[in-house]
Design an enzyme around this catalytic site. Structure first.
Site, mmCIF file in Angstrom:
data_model
loop_
_atom_site.group_PDB
_atom_site.id
_atom_site.type_symbol
_atom_site.label_atom_id
_atom_site.label_comp_id
_atom_site.label_asym_id
_atom_site.label_seq_id
_atom_site.Cartn_x
_atom_site.Cartn_y
_atom_site.Cartn_z
ATOM 1 N N LYS A 24 31.288 33.121 24.817
ATOM 2 C CA LYS A 24 31.005 33.597 26.189
ATOM 3 C C LYS A 24 31.393 35.069 26.311
ATOM 4 C CE LYS A 24 34.149 32.813 29.555
ATOM 5 N NZ LYS A 24 34.607 33.989 30.307
ATOM 6 N N ASN A 25 32.592 35.412 25.798
ATOM 7 C CA ASN A 25 33.127 36.757 26.023
ATOM 8 C C ASN A 25 32.522 37.811 25.117
ATOM 9 O OD1 ASN A 25 34.553 35.644 28.050
ATOM 10 N ND2 ASN A 25 36.500 35.589 26.960
ATOM 11 N N ARG A 94 33.224 38.615 37.656
ATOM 12 C CA ARG A 94 33.703 39.991 37.538
ATOM 13 C C ARG A 94 33.230 40.634 36.243
ATOM 14 N NH1 ARG A 94 37.529 41.263 34.696
ATOM 15 N NH2 ARG A 94 38.148 42.956 36.085
ATOM 16 N N CYS A 118 41.035 37.566 40.641
ATOM 17 C CA CYS A 118 40.768 36.124 40.546
ATOM 18 C C CYS A 118 42.135 35.442 40.507
ATOM 19 C CB CYS A 118 39.944 35.806 39.297
ATOM 20 S SG CYS A 118 40.866 36.089 37.797
ATOM 21 N N ARG A 123 42.984 41.893 38.000
ATOM 22 C CA ARG A 123 41.808 42.237 37.177
ATOM 23 C C ARG A 123 41.303 43.647 37.535
ATOM 24 N NH1 ARG A 123 39.924 37.397 35.044
ATOM 25 N NH2 ARG A 123 39.169 38.672 33.342
ATOM 26 N N ILE A 125 40.233 47.697 37.212
ATOM 27 C CA ILE A 125 39.318 48.356 36.262
ATOM 28 C C ILE A 125 39.679 49.830 36.089
ATOM 29 C CG2 ILE A 125 37.359 46.785 36.697
ATOM 30 C CD1 ILE A 125 36.189 49.030 38.500
ATOM 31 N N ASP A 126 40.941 50.176 36.441
ATOM 32 C CA ASP A 126 41.334 51.592 36.359
ATOM 33 C C ASP A 126 41.158 52.164 34.957
ATOM 34 O OD1 ASP A 126 44.734 51.338 35.542
ATOM 35 O OD2 ASP A 126 43.492 49.629 36.054
ATOM 36 N N ASP A 309 43.916 33.291 26.373
ATOM 37 C CA ASP A 309 42.955 32.246 26.767
ATOM 38 C C ASP A 309 43.256 30.898 26.122
ATOM 39 O OD1 ASP A 309 40.095 34.516 26.857
ATOM 40 O OD2 ASP A 309 41.752 34.190 28.237
ATOM 41 N N ARG A 401 31.817 27.274 33.719
ATOM 42 C CA ARG A 401 31.599 28.713 33.543
ATOM 43 C C ARG A 401 31.649 29.089 32.061
ATOM 44 N NH1 ARG A 401 34.897 32.673 37.309
ATOM 45 N NH2 ARG A 401 33.731 33.993 35.875
HETATM 46 C C1 EPZ Z 1 38.556 39.656 28.828
HETATM 47 O O1 EPZ Z 1 38.878 39.964 30.173
HETATM 48 C C2 EPZ Z 1 38.103 38.205 28.834
HETATM 49 N N1 EPZ Z 1 36.955 38.046 29.713
HETATM 50 C C3 EPZ Z 1 39.238 37.310 29.329
HETATM 51 O O2 EPZ Z 1 38.793 35.961 29.199
HETATM 52 C C4 EPZ Z 1 40.446 37.494 28.419
HETATM 53 O O3 EPZ Z 1 41.517 36.725 28.894
HETATM 54 C C5 EPZ Z 1 40.838 38.981 28.400
HETATM 55 O O4 EPZ Z 1 39.702 39.781 27.970
HETATM 56 C C6 EPZ Z 1 41.985 39.256 27.447
HETATM 57 O O5 EPZ Z 1 41.628 38.835 26.157
HETATM 58 C C7 EPZ Z 1 35.738 38.455 29.273
HETATM 59 O O6 EPZ Z 1 35.589 38.985 28.185
HETATM 60 C C8 EPZ Z 1 34.585 38.223 30.202
HETATM 61 P P1 EPZ Z 1 41.442 43.007 29.774
HETATM 62 P P2 EPZ Z 1 39.170 41.506 30.607
HETATM 63 O O7 EPZ Z 1 40.691 44.160 30.304
HETATM 64 O O8 EPZ Z 1 38.253 42.406 29.856
HETATM 65 C C9 EPZ Z 1 44.676 44.556 32.909
HETATM 66 C C10 EPZ Z 1 38.350 33.775 29.859
HETATM 67 O O9 EPZ Z 1 39.093 32.827 30.130
HETATM 68 N N2 EPZ Z 1 43.731 45.654 33.120
HETATM 69 O O10 EPZ Z 1 41.818 42.966 28.328
HETATM 70 O O11 EPZ Z 1 39.173 41.564 32.072
HETATM 71 C C11 EPZ Z 1 44.105 43.245 33.425
HETATM 72 O O12 EPZ Z 1 44.357 43.107 34.812
HETATM 73 C C12 EPZ Z 1 38.663 35.155 30.390
HETATM 74 O O13 EPZ Z 1 37.310 33.692 29.144
HETATM 75 C C13 EPZ Z 1 44.101 46.687 33.966
HETATM 76 O O14 EPZ Z 1 45.176 46.688 34.559
HETATM 77 O O15 EPZ Z 1 40.651 41.658 30.060
HETATM 78 C C14 EPZ Z 1 44.829 42.231 32.603
HETATM 79 O O16 EPZ Z 1 46.099 41.984 33.168
HETATM 80 C C15 EPZ Z 1 39.899 35.169 31.276
HETATM 81 N N3 EPZ Z 1 43.220 47.712 34.164
HETATM 82 C C16 EPZ Z 1 44.983 42.929 31.247
HETATM 83 O O17 EPZ Z 1 44.827 44.322 31.507
HETATM 84 C C17 EPZ Z 1 41.997 47.743 33.546
HETATM 85 O O18 EPZ Z 1 41.231 48.713 33.749
HETATM 86 C C18 EPZ Z 1 43.961 42.490 30.220
HETATM 87 O O19 EPZ Z 1 42.713 42.784 30.727
HETATM 88 C C19 EPZ Z 1 41.649 46.677 32.689
HETATM 89 C C20 EPZ Z 1 42.528 45.644 32.486
#
Ligand code: EPZ
Length: 429
Positions: A24-25, A94, A118, A123, A125-126, A309, A401
């Site tokens: 999925k990811n 998202r 969520c 989550r 996006i900074d 995950d 999902r």
């Molecule tokens: C991806 O989410 C996956 N989702 C998540 O899987 C997975 O848990 C995560 O990577 C970590 O491996 C998809 O790929 C669709 P991150 P993502 O950016 O990209 C913080 C599932 O169950 N952060 O690595 O959103 C964020 O809040 C889902 O399949 C910022 O603060 O993960 C989080 O605490 C859940 N600012 C941490 O970093 C940012 O700009 C990791 O986020 C970006 C992220």
């Protein structure tokens, strides 16, 4: 409106072989990346799950034509235009934010509803924005919409991510591929899905090197030089890990096929520490357990660290191990809701901030429970397979999902589990 629930009863074992679906990811981002190749790309091994349906609707809303042929998607992005990605789609998923980079790369502009948080965290996006800003992208927020533009075009640069964010790495990569000059992304995410995305981008004519390592280097190429491609999505390591936990939980032997074992090195180490036997082949992993489950400590971290995950699934294992385990969630700020549901089934878990101390118990008891996110939901169903009596899992849309035919695959492994439509009067809450 009648609700659909999963009713699961204590089962003897989970044993046999299960085919793992595409990741999925990864697939979500591959679909977004197809925006860069103006024509029809074909993506194979795409899982039949609702998040993919939403991403296909995002592409269609932007002007693409998407045709699903079994596990393949034909995505024709010839007619994609610089349109707004609406709130009603972004709020449902998202990960729609993955279209931001490709849209800016193709049009020099994008307008997208800001993704919300969520259950598992804010989550933010900074880091996406910081990475893309280095490449010349300017951002503004207007009534909940993110406005991105590149008034002076896109140029290469040196990006240092504060955290190895998967999404930030992906959006920065998909912008940098057409940014004039050389881009270096340091502290990049190393997940296998990043490598899969880089492979597809390179098949479209991009020049991405180093994906899978902490430093990714990109040579920008003209957008006009990019073309559609045909690509096969890698297997879903989290789905595979979820089923392996089921085999570890019940004894197995349970084999997952269609997965590269190197994607799950840390999870395999932990299964072995907990008393399991694990064997692997080119595209399969098999787990079995004879003796008792042993406790272990889990620290979730960016890949190749332990995957967040799989945290809920392993907490379930720890809840039935003979001793005390410590689970630490370092990636998301609020990913212990599963523990609260597991405690309702008799688990002994003490939450202290981002630590969970899990004392093993002899047996869990079936109960009505509710999913907080898709991974917690999948783990709750597994808990019901092991627990005494009957477990009714609510809010199973979370599971749909990210897990293709989860109930069917569990049934094929011997689980006493089914999906049931219930009216309001029967709700077990
Ligand atoms: C991806 O989410 C996956 N989702 C998540 O899987 C997975 O848990 C995560 O990577 C970590 O491996 C998809 O790929 C669709 P991150 P993502 O950016 O990209 C913080 C599932 O169950 N952060 O690595 O959103 C964020 O809040 C889902 O399949 C910022 O603060 O993960 C989080 O605490 C859940 N600012 C941490 O970093 C940012 O700009 C990791 O986020 C970006 C992220």
């Amino acid at each position: 409106m009648p609700e659909e629930v999963i009713v699961v009863r204590e089962s003897k074992n989970l044993t046999g072989t299960v085919q793992i679906s595409g990741a999925k990811n990864s697939a979500l981002k591959l679909i977004a990346a197809s925006i860069l190749g103006q024509g029809e790309s074909i993506i194979h091994n795409v899982p039949l799950i609702s998040d993919i349906d939403i991403m296909c609707r995002v592409l269609e809303r932007l002007g693409a034509t998407v045709v699903r042929e079994g596990h393949a998607l034909r995505v024709d992005t010839t007619n994609v235009a610089d349109k707004e990605t609406p709130y009603e789609l972004v709020s449902k998923m998202r990960a729609s934010i993955s279209a931001l980079g490709p849209m800016v790369a193709r049009f020099g502009h994008a307008r997208m509803a800001m993704p919300g948080g969520c259950q598992i965290g804010a989550r933010k996006i900074d880091m996406h924005l910081v990475g893309m800003s280095v490449l010349g992208v300017k951002f503004s927020v207007d009534h909940g919409f993110l406005e991105a533009s590149a008034p002076n075009g896109l140029h290469g640069g040196e990006i240092m991510l504060e955290f190895a964010s998967v999404g930030a790495t992906e959006n920065t990569m998909m912008t940098a591929v057409v940014a004039e000059g050389h881009t270096i992304i340091e502290n990049a995410a190393r997940e296998p899905e990043i490598v899969d995305l880089a492979n597809m981008l390179n098949a479209m004519g991009c020049k991405v090197q180093g994906a899978g390592n902490s430093t990714i280097e990109i040579e920008g190429v003209p957008l006009s030089s990019l073309h559609p491609c045909e690509h096969t999505t890698v297997g879903d390591r989290i789905e595979a890990g979820t089923f392996l936990v089921g085999g570890a939980l019940m004894g197995g032997p349970l084999r997952v096929e269609g997965i590269n074992p190197s994607f799950l090195r840390m999870a395999i180490i932990k299964l072995k520490q907990m008393g399991c036997t694990v064997s692997t082949g080119d595209n399969w992993i098999e787990v079995s357990r004879e003796g008792e489950l042993k406790p272990t400590d889990i620290q979730t971290l960016p890949h190749p660290g332990f995957p967040t995950d799989l945290q809920a699934q392993f907490m379930l294992l720890c809840s039935l191990a003979k001793g005390s385990s410590l689970v630490t969630e370092n990636v998301f700020e609020n990913r212990f809701m599963f523990a609260e549901e597991l405690m309702r089934m008799g688990a002994d878990v003490n939450l202290e901030g981002h630590h969970a101390v899990v004392e093993g118990v002899d047996k869990l008891m079936g109960a009505p429970v509710s999913c907080s996110d898709l991974r917690a939901g999948a783990a709750l169903v597994l808990a019901g397979v092991a627990a005494e009596g009957e477990t009714v899992v609510h809010d199973i849309y979370h599971i749909d999902r990210g897990y293709e035919d989860y109930v069917g695959k569990l049934q094929s492994l011997g689980a006493d589990v089914k999906r049931v439509k219930v009216g309001h009067s029967d709700v077990w809450r």
